[in-house]
Every structure is written in C-alpha cells, then in structure tokens.
Scaffold this active site. Structure first.
Site, PDB file in Angstrom:
ATOM      1  N   ASP A 164       0.738  -1.314   0.008  1.00 55.52           N
ATOM      2  CA  ASP A 164       0.097   0.190  -0.096  1.00 55.52           C
ATOM      3  C   ASP A 164       0.766   1.189  -0.100  1.00 55.52           C
ATOM      4  OD1 ASP A 164       0.885  -0.095   2.314  1.00 55.52           O
ATOM      5  OD2 ASP A 164      -0.971   0.087   3.599  1.00 55.52           O
ATOM      6  N   GLU A 165       2.019   1.153  -0.330  1.00 55.85           N
ATOM      7  CA  GLU A 165       2.835   2.369  -0.326  1.00 55.85           C
ATOM      8  C   GLU A 165       4.042   2.366  -1.439  1.00 55.85           C
ATOM      9  OE1 GLU A 165       3.558   3.243   3.868  1.00 55.85           O
ATOM     10  OE2 GLU A 165       5.259   4.292   3.090  1.00 55.85           O
TER      11      GLU A 165
END
Lengths: 415, 106
Positions: free
Chosen positions: A108-109
């Site tokens: 998610d990054e």
C-alpha cells in the site's frame, strides 16, 4: 541531486477500504474489519476501516481487542483482491512517471521521484500529488495520502506525521521544516527507523528528541552504531541521499519458504512436508529461470528450549530439479534430526545462477533428464493456468499434508 | 556524496508477500497491450491483392494477437475461405488477425 522531489503515496486503511468499496459501503461511516474470525478470538485484525480508526480502534490488534458493535462487519481476507487492486493503483502511478522513477515499497505504499516531470506537467509537486490522488479515487474508489519532500526520508516522515491528519491528505516538507517539525519529534521511536529498543539506548545516551540526536556528535554515534549510526544521524538532520533510480536493491539473492505447522509433527512425518515445500519453492526457481547451488534447511522443535537446527549444503551441480534439491535437503535432515516433535520448517535456495550452459553428468542419461524437465514444465504450466491445487502429489490427500491449505493462502491469509 | 548511508538498501521492500511481484508483473505486461489497429479500406484492399497475387514466395505478415503485434515471414500454402484462415509454411493465421502484409524485398 539537490533538486529532487519525492512523493510518497500510501493507500488509506487499504484492505478494509477495498472491502468497503467492493461492498458499496462508505468506509468513513462503516464499522468494518478485515479479520478471519474462524481463527478464534485471537485472530489478527489485518485492517480496520477509517470509521473505526476515528473511534480509537488501534490499526493493529486482535479480535478480542475490538469494541463489541452490533453492526460490525467482519470481512474475510481476500488477499488476491487486494494484490490486484494494489497493482491497479501502481499502474495509475505508471501513467504519471516512468518505471525508473517509481519504487514500490509495500502493498500500500509507493515512492515517486517527480522532479523530471514537473516541467512536462507544468505543475508543482503538490499539484501533481493532488492529480494522482484524484485519479486513483476516480478510477478505483480508493483514498490515498501523500507526503512530499526533498528526499525519500523527509517525504516519508511528512506522510507519517502530517499527511494523515491534513484536510487535503497531502503534507509537504522542505529543509526549512526540519527544526520545527522533525527535531520536535519525541519519543524517538515515532521517527521512521527507530525501534523502541534503539530508543532506550539513545535515551540512555541523553537523547530524547530527534533534535537532540541531530545535534549529537556524529563521530560518537558512528563509533557506537557503525553505518547505521551514520544513517541515523543523517536522518535526524533531514538528509537522505538514496536515489530511486539507483535501484540498489539486489534482485532476490535467494528464494525461501517457511511454515509454522498447525500441530506438532513427528520426525517421520516431516519428509512429506519437505517434499511439498520443495515442489513450491522449485516452481518459483524455475519461473525465474535460475538454478540453485546451495540448499539450506531449518527445523524448529516444538517446546521451550529445544531449539532446532539450521544447516546448508552445496549441490553437486546447479539444479532446479525437485529430486536433486529434495535429496540434498534430506541429506541434511537425516544427519541432524533428533527425536523431538517439530513445529517449524523453513528452507532456502541460494547461490542462484542463470543456466548459461549445462555440464552433462556421466551417470545421468541426458535424455531422461530432458524428459523429466519437460514433465516438470508441463506441470508448471498447468499450475500457472489452473492454480496451484490443479495437480498435486497424491500425498496431498494424507492427513499430514499442508499443501492444499497453504495454496489457498497468500502471505498466510486467505486468498 | 558526503553522506555515506545505505542508499536505497534501507528502502528495500519487506517483500513479505512474494505474490505481489507476480501481480505487478502481470499488470506491467497488461499495460503494454495495445488495441487492435483498425484497417482502412485501402489497407485491407492491399492485403487482399497480395493474398490473391502472390506466387508462393515469402511474405512478411504483421498480425495481432491478445494485445500484441507480431511479425512473421512465411510463404502461403493456401487461403481457406470457408474457415477464414491463411495456411502458411510456418503457422496458420486467421484472416481477421492480419494487419499488414508485404513482400520481403519491398
């Protein structure tokens, strides 16, 4: 190098957000957690919706920590859905920057190096971040937050410290913000890269805030912590020379697989488990078109203080063959196993090389070997097309087997 | 660079989800896909002419398959109008897939 501009983008409450969007619910008003309830009250909560977060539910907790809400939704983890959503978002980033200027940090990054694009898009880093965030929202329904800085470290800290609470979900830090925003961070473990353990050590040296660390003698810190100390001191001063284009990240130098067994296993049962893990691991090896030269086996016994063993051995020649590798692992296993119940098994393949040429073995019929390889390739293709459970060894149906169960999981959670 | 820290090493992903790599690779592959080029009436005419008039010499076929464009050099064995395929010396191609055709030396 001095006019870098980095945007770090993070997907807000990723798993639970995806679940809400998929169910047509508003994550900001829905009490939803991603948690496999069937694993009992101690089940790990993988993600909690923004609504629950705003009520003070911690992001990382277990099922028994959750408030008892009558309308709470327990979403069973769907890892493959999250991975494909994540890839979809990365694909949007690639509409804005080249592969070279993108670094996927986790599911998610991601980090984007945007300095080269500001002229092209005729905008500031902040405006570009806004545009990317809006596009992600429009195309996937997911909400992101962004940190912007002159280097990866500051962008990441801006994200962690400020962006999540910023009204437009974007925080931009410059070198001028260091004294007011970075040096004021305390306790130290709130800064990326400082564990609570390290914090205690630094406290004992008289440092309480990041400012203390920044003004501490660099020589002393380097003397005490080595290269990590240098990195630490640089970070405290807002310096980070890492360059996304550097891609210094080594391509997987080894492949490994491990599992904690659901019950204690008798030493006699373990060869089956090793067999199955070799099948899965060599599949990845063949997929990368590499050969292994070293195999490593780890076995952990059940029960306090019994420990286990970890040993490695060289293969007679580089190989991706299941039987070669299984044979070598069993050689280690038979030599070191003692009569205890087993709970953990891990193995890795190292010294990976590309098969430029093959040295023929005097004792193995090369045609037989080729035939076996073709069989293996066919099985691999069936797995790729129809899933890992499409073809299995008959032993997968025995009680001791873990293959089917493991294949239905990603990262230990449900697909 | 006076700063001697660990560069991108410290930002190495944990890669706790080895499957993420597969999903990203698939996405990258999909991103390279193109839609099938549309042929103008003249282009279709040209292909048709060459199919009718070639005499067993090698031709260069440009064809579209699953989002990618390929080229292959082969001679035509027959054109099967019923099943709408060209049988070539190397492979059999559906007429619909062909997006370009030319002689080797032109």
């Amino acid at each position: 190098m001095n006019n870098k501009s980095i945007i770090v983008i993070d997907l807000k409450a990723f798993y639970s957000f995806v679940e809400c969007v998929d169910r047509g619910l508003d994550p900001f008003t829905t009490p939803l957690v991603v948690c496999d309830k069937e694993r009992g009250p101690g089940s790990i909560v993988l993600s909690v919706s923004p609504y629950l977060k705003s009520m003070g539910v911690p992001s990382r907790c277990r099922q028994y920590d959750l408030p008892k809400l009558p309308n709470m939704i327990f979403a069973v983890p769907r890892m493959s859905l999250y991975l494909s959503k994540s890839a979809e978002v990365v694909s949007i980033f690639l509409d804005y920057v080249d592969e070279e200027d993108l670094h996927v940090y986790s599911i998610d990054e991601s980090f984007l190096s945007v300095a080269p694009y500001l002229n092209l898009y005729k905008c500031t880093p902040r405006e570009l971040a806004r545009r990317i965030l809006d596009t992600v929202k429009k195309k996937t329904g997911l909400v992101c937050t962004a940190g912007i800085g002159p280097n990866i470290f500051l962008a990441k800290i801006a994200l962690d410290r400020e962006a999540k609470s910023a009204p437009d979900r974007i925080a931009e830090w410059t070198m001028e913000d260091i004294p007011t925003k970075l040096w004021t961070i305390t306790p130290l473990s709130e800064m990326w890269g400082i564990s609570t353990h390290l914090e205690a050590t630094l406290n004992a040296m008289g440092m309480v805030s990041v400012g203390d660390l920044a003004h501490f003698s660099k020589d002393l810190i380097v003397k005490k912590f080595g290269i990590m100390g240098e990195q630490l001191h640089n970070h405290a001063n807002g310096l980070d020379s890492s360059d996304i284009r550097e891609k210094a990240i080594p391509k997987d130098q080894s492949l490994s697989i491990g599992q904690t067994l659901m019950r204690d296993y008798d030493p006699k049962e373990l060869p089956l488990i090793i067999r199955e893990m070799v099948d899965d691991l060599t599949l990845r090896l063949r997929f990368e078109k590499k050969l292994a030269t070293v195999v490593h086996l780890f076995v952990g016994y059940s029960g306090e203080g019994l420990g286990g063993f970890a040993h490695q051995t060289k293969l007679l020649r580089p190989s991706d063959d299941v039987d070669d590798i299984y044979g070598a692992l069993m050689h280690i296993y038979d030599k070191f196993i003692s009569n205890h119940q087993i709970r953990n098994v891990g193995m890795s393949l190292g010294g990976l090389v590309y098969p430029d040429y093959e040295q023929l073995d005097l004792f193995v019929d090369p045609e037989k070997r080729e035939e076996k390889r073709r069989l293996q390739t066919t099985i691999d293709e069936i797995h790729a097309k129809y899933g890992s459970n499409a073809v299995l060894r008959a032993t997968a149906l025995t009680k001791a087997s873990t293959a089917i169960e493991r294949h239905s999981r990603i990262g230990g959670h449900r697909k | 660079m006076s700063e001697n820290d660990r560069g991108m090493k410290k930002w190495a992903p944990y890669a706790s989800l080895i499957e993420q790599k597969d999903y990203l690779n698939r996405m990258r592959k999909n991103k390279e896909r193109v839609s099938k080029p549309l042929l103008s009436a003249e282009q279709a005419e040209e292909i048709n002419d060459l199919l009718l008039h070639c005499r067993g010499e090698d031709l260069i076929f440009r064809y579209f398959k699953d989002g990618f464009i390929y080229e292959i050099q082969q001679s035509i064995l027959s054109v099967d109008c019923a099943s709408k395929v060209v049988r070539g010396s190397e492979m059999c191609l559906p007429l619909k897939a062909i997006i370009g055709l030319k002689r080797v030396n032109s």
